[in-house]
Design an enzyme around this catalytic site. Structure first.
Site, PDB file in Angstrom:
ATOM      1  N   ASP A 156       0.826  -1.210   0.000  1.00  0.00           N
ATOM      2  CA  ASP A 156       0.000   0.000   0.000  1.00  0.00           C
ATOM      3  C   ASP A 156       0.855   1.252   0.000  1.00  0.00           C
ATOM      4  O   ASP A 156       0.502   2.263  -0.613  1.00  0.00           O
ATOM      5  CB  ASP A 156      -0.916   0.015   1.226  1.00  0.00           C
ATOM      6  CG  ASP A 156      -1.966  -1.069   1.138  1.00  0.00           C
ATOM      7  OD1 ASP A 156      -1.917  -1.875   0.195  1.00  0.00           O
ATOM      8  OD2 ASP A 156      -2.838  -1.107   2.020  1.00  0.00           O
ATOM      9  N   ASP A 174      10.739   3.854  13.698  1.00  0.00           N
ATOM     10  CA  ASP A 174      10.199   2.536  14.034  1.00  0.00           C
ATOM     11  C   ASP A 174       8.962   2.723  14.903  1.00  0.00           C
ATOM     12  O   ASP A 174       8.993   3.505  15.868  1.00  0.00           O
ATOM     13  CB  ASP A 174      11.278   1.734  14.789  1.00  0.00           C
ATOM     14  CG  ASP A 174      10.945   0.255  14.850  1.00  0.00           C
ATOM     15  OD1 ASP A 174       9.795  -0.075  15.231  1.00  0.00           O
ATOM     16  OD2 ASP A 174      11.813  -0.561  14.520  1.00  0.00           O
ATOM     17  N   SER A 210      -8.775  -2.628   9.424  1.00  0.00           N
ATOM     18  CA  SER A 210      -8.824  -3.840   8.600  1.00  0.00           C
ATOM     19  C   SER A 210     -10.130  -4.612   8.771  1.00  0.00           C
ATOM     20  O   SER A 210     -10.708  -4.651   9.869  1.00  0.00           O
ATOM     21  CB  SER A 210      -7.652  -4.739   9.015  1.00  0.00           C
ATOM     22  OG  SER A 210      -7.845  -6.041   8.551  1.00  0.00           O
ATOM     23  N   GLU A 239     -10.249  -7.599   9.063  1.00  0.00           N
ATOM     24  CA  GLU A 239      -9.979  -8.682  10.019  1.00  0.00           C
ATOM     25  C   GLU A 239     -10.583  -8.367  11.390  1.00  0.00           C
ATOM     26  O   GLU A 239     -10.759  -9.258  12.213  1.00  0.00           O
ATOM     27  CB  GLU A 239      -8.475  -8.910  10.169  1.00  0.00           C
ATOM     28  CG  GLU A 239      -7.827  -9.598   8.983  1.00  0.00           C
ATOM     29  CD  GLU A 239      -8.230 -11.060   8.818  1.00  0.00           C
ATOM     30  OE1 GLU A 239      -8.366 -11.774   9.822  1.00  0.00           O
ATOM     31  OE2 GLU A 239      -8.427 -11.481   7.667  1.00  0.00           O
ATOM     32  N   TYR A 260      -3.622 -10.471  15.274  1.00  0.00           N
ATOM     33  CA  TYR A 260      -3.570  -9.331  14.351  1.00  0.00           C
ATOM     34  C   TYR A 260      -4.890  -8.556  14.403  1.00  0.00           C
ATOM     35  O   TYR A 260      -4.899  -7.323  14.525  1.00  0.00           O
ATOM     36  CB  TYR A 260      -3.309  -9.843  12.928  1.00  0.00           C
ATOM     37  CG  TYR A 260      -3.504  -8.802  11.860  1.00  0.00           C
ATOM     38  CD1 TYR A 260      -2.523  -7.864  11.586  1.00  0.00           C
ATOM     39  CD2 TYR A 260      -4.683  -8.751  11.110  1.00  0.00           C
ATOM     40  CE1 TYR A 260      -2.710  -6.892  10.600  1.00  0.00           C
ATOM     41  CE2 TYR A 260      -4.870  -7.792  10.123  1.00  0.00           C
ATOM     42  CZ  TYR A 260      -3.881  -6.864   9.882  1.00  0.00           C
ATOM     43  OH  TYR A 260      -4.071  -5.915   8.911  1.00  0.00           O
TER      44      TYR A 260
HETATM   45  P1  GDP Z   1      -5.765 -12.480   5.381  1.00  0.00           P
HETATM   46  O1  GDP Z   1      -7.219 -12.412   5.037  1.00  0.00           O
HETATM   47  O2  GDP Z   1      -5.189 -11.165   5.753  1.00  0.00           O
HETATM   48  O3  GDP Z   1      -5.457 -13.523   6.379  1.00  0.00           O
HETATM   49  O4  GDP Z   1      -5.033 -12.824   3.977  1.00  0.00           O
HETATM   50  P2  GDP Z   1      -4.307 -14.163   3.461  1.00  0.00           P
HETATM   51  O5  GDP Z   1      -4.122 -13.964   2.004  1.00  0.00           O
HETATM   52  O6  GDP Z   1      -3.095 -14.475   4.259  1.00  0.00           O
HETATM   53  O7  GDP Z   1      -5.364 -15.314   3.735  1.00  0.00           O
HETATM   54  C1  GDP Z   1      -6.652 -15.293   3.159  1.00  0.00           C
HETATM   55  C2  GDP Z   1      -7.349 -16.608   3.412  1.00  0.00           C
HETATM   56  O8  GDP Z   1      -6.722 -17.611   2.634  1.00  0.00           O
HETATM   57  C3  GDP Z   1      -7.272 -17.092   4.855  1.00  0.00           C
HETATM   58  O9  GDP Z   1      -8.526 -17.565   5.255  1.00  0.00           O
HETATM   59  C4  GDP Z   1      -6.272 -18.237   4.809  1.00  0.00           C
HETATM   60  O10 GDP Z   1      -6.518 -19.252   5.796  1.00  0.00           O
HETATM   61  C5  GDP Z   1      -6.562 -18.780   3.421  1.00  0.00           C
HETATM   62  N1  GDP Z   1      -5.454 -19.597   2.876  1.00  0.00           N
HETATM   63  C6  GDP Z   1      -5.551 -20.845   2.356  1.00  0.00           C
HETATM   64  N2  GDP Z   1      -4.345 -21.295   2.011  1.00  0.00           N
HETATM   65  C7  GDP Z   1      -3.456 -20.337   2.307  1.00  0.00           C
HETATM   66  C8  GDP Z   1      -2.029 -20.230   2.153  1.00  0.00           C
HETATM   67  O11 GDP Z   1      -1.351 -21.141   1.685  1.00  0.00           O
HETATM   68  N3  GDP Z   1      -1.460 -19.071   2.562  1.00  0.00           N
HETATM   69  C9  GDP Z   1      -2.189 -18.032   3.062  1.00  0.00           C
HETATM   70  N4  GDP Z   1      -1.599 -16.894   3.414  1.00  0.00           N
HETATM   71  N5  GDP Z   1      -3.528 -18.112   3.244  1.00  0.00           N
HETATM   72  C10 GDP Z   1      -4.149 -19.232   2.855  1.00  0.00           C
END
Ligand code: GDP
Length: 350
Positions: A13, A56, A127, A129, A151
């Protein structure tokens, strides 16, 4: 010339925002942390107009010094430990940087801009989240928070403290509740970029498969380049406020993979395997954002559709690895993040 100060300038970003602000005639200061930060060199090559300042989020005096030097009109606090999976194993660090870092930044703004009538406008990267185990669908600015990761908890603190400083001290402090936003600059630890990078490498014969976790998880995925405009618009308003920035569309990880492989004429089922190693202790299963308020107040709406987003990312990753195959250009970011991701997945439950 207006001046902006951006934390995490080397992140996805930060780079999009710096480009956008530069195009609007801003002088952009970017905060970078650490010694020998490996991303600095690439940032300087790509965005040479950014003036880098050390600082930082764990260190208040460094934030005050950075702001004193930059004397910004606008501060964009994008800095965070932002990888949800990592936050489970480094929860205290996440709380310190992603949560308390916001408080420190607000205090630094107050110290430099004054305790009353502070002229510095502040943006906080909140977020989706925070919505976590969602209480309603789609989610709005009023949806109660129920974070599902350290997070998410840290982001809730950051969000609440911004509201508190706005109400206590009259600061022009706004939060963007940004739903997942992706693009070719996304770190490879995130699922979208992990998939598009793997699709490119599989298509070019550099890799055999990609191992993922929860395929059923659904996200409201937009394009980061669209979303940074929303951040800026928030700070151009007379009154500070909170806004959801999203696309109002939700797709599963499986759908994302299916579309990415389809673009290179491959079947995702032939290359995706699932391993619990990539599942989290707790996950957010479904996110879908309602951006009506941002549309009505800011005139903001997403421009890039889901299919176009996947296409942009796959195309860019294919080009990067083709250049690498021709020996023209090493995709430094991909290899760097790939290494980071390997280390993470070996030692941690991500
Ligand atoms: P987040 O929404 O910020 O957690 O973004 P992410 O891209 O890390 O994850 C998005 C979703 O993809 C989450 O529900 C993860 O559990 C799912 N996911 C499935 N497989 C993977 C993987 O191999 N790596 C990551 N990062 N997420 C995964």
């Amino acid at each position: 010339m207006p001046t902006a100060f951006v934390t995490d300038i080397t992140g996805q970003d930060g780079q999009h925002l710096a480009e956008f602000l530069h195009s609007q005639g801003y002088h952009v200061f970017g905060m970078v942390k650490g010694q020998n930060n490996p991303r600095v060199e690439a940032l300087q090559a790509e965005l040479p107009f950014v003036e880098l300042v050390p600082g930082d989020l764990a260190d208040l005096p460094s934030l005050v010094a950075a702001l004193q030097m930059a004397q910004p009109d606008e501060v964009y606090n994008l800095g965070a430990i932002s990888f949800v999976a990592l936050s489970f194993s480094q929860a205290e660090l996440t709380a310190n940087i992603t949560g308390l870092g916001v408080l420190r930044m607000l205090e630094a703004v107050r110290m430099v801009g004054g305790a009353t009538n502070n002229p510095i406008r502040f943006y906080q990267a909140s977020s989706s989240e925070m919505c976590g185990q969602v209480r309603e669908t789609p989610q709005t600015e009023l949806t109660p928070f129920h974070p599902r990761s350290p997070y998410g908890c840290a982001k809730v603190f950051g969000h609440d403290i911004v509201v508190n400083y706005r109400e206590s001290y009259g600061m022009h402090a706004s939060s963007g509740i940004l739903f997942n936003h992706e693009g070719p600059r996304r770190g490879i630890e995130f699922v979208t970029r992990k998939v598009t990078n793997a699709v490119a490498r599989i298509k070019l014969g550099l890799q055999d498969e990609v191992v993922l976790g929860n395929l059923d998880s659904k996200r409201d995925w937009g394009f980061a380049g669209d979303y940074v405009k929303g951040m800026w618009l928030m700070l151009q308003q007379d009154q500070p406020d909170d806004y959801v920035i999203a696309t109002h569309e939700s797709h599963s990880v499986r759908e994302f993979a299916e579309e990415a492989f389809r673009l290179v004429n491959l079947r995702w089922q032939d290359f995706v395997t699932v391993d619990k190693r990539f599942s989290r202790p707790l996950d957010v299963n479904y996110l879908q954002g309602n951006y009506t308020k941002a549309y009505q107040h800011l005139g903001w709406k997403p421009e890039i559709t889901f299919n176009r987003l996947v296409e942009i990312m796959v195309t860019e990753d294919l080009n990067r690895w083709k250049r690498w195959q021709r020996g023209e250009h090493f995709p430094w970011d991909a290899s760097h993040h790939l290494n980071e991701a390997r280390i993470l997945t070996r030692s941690l439950k991500v």
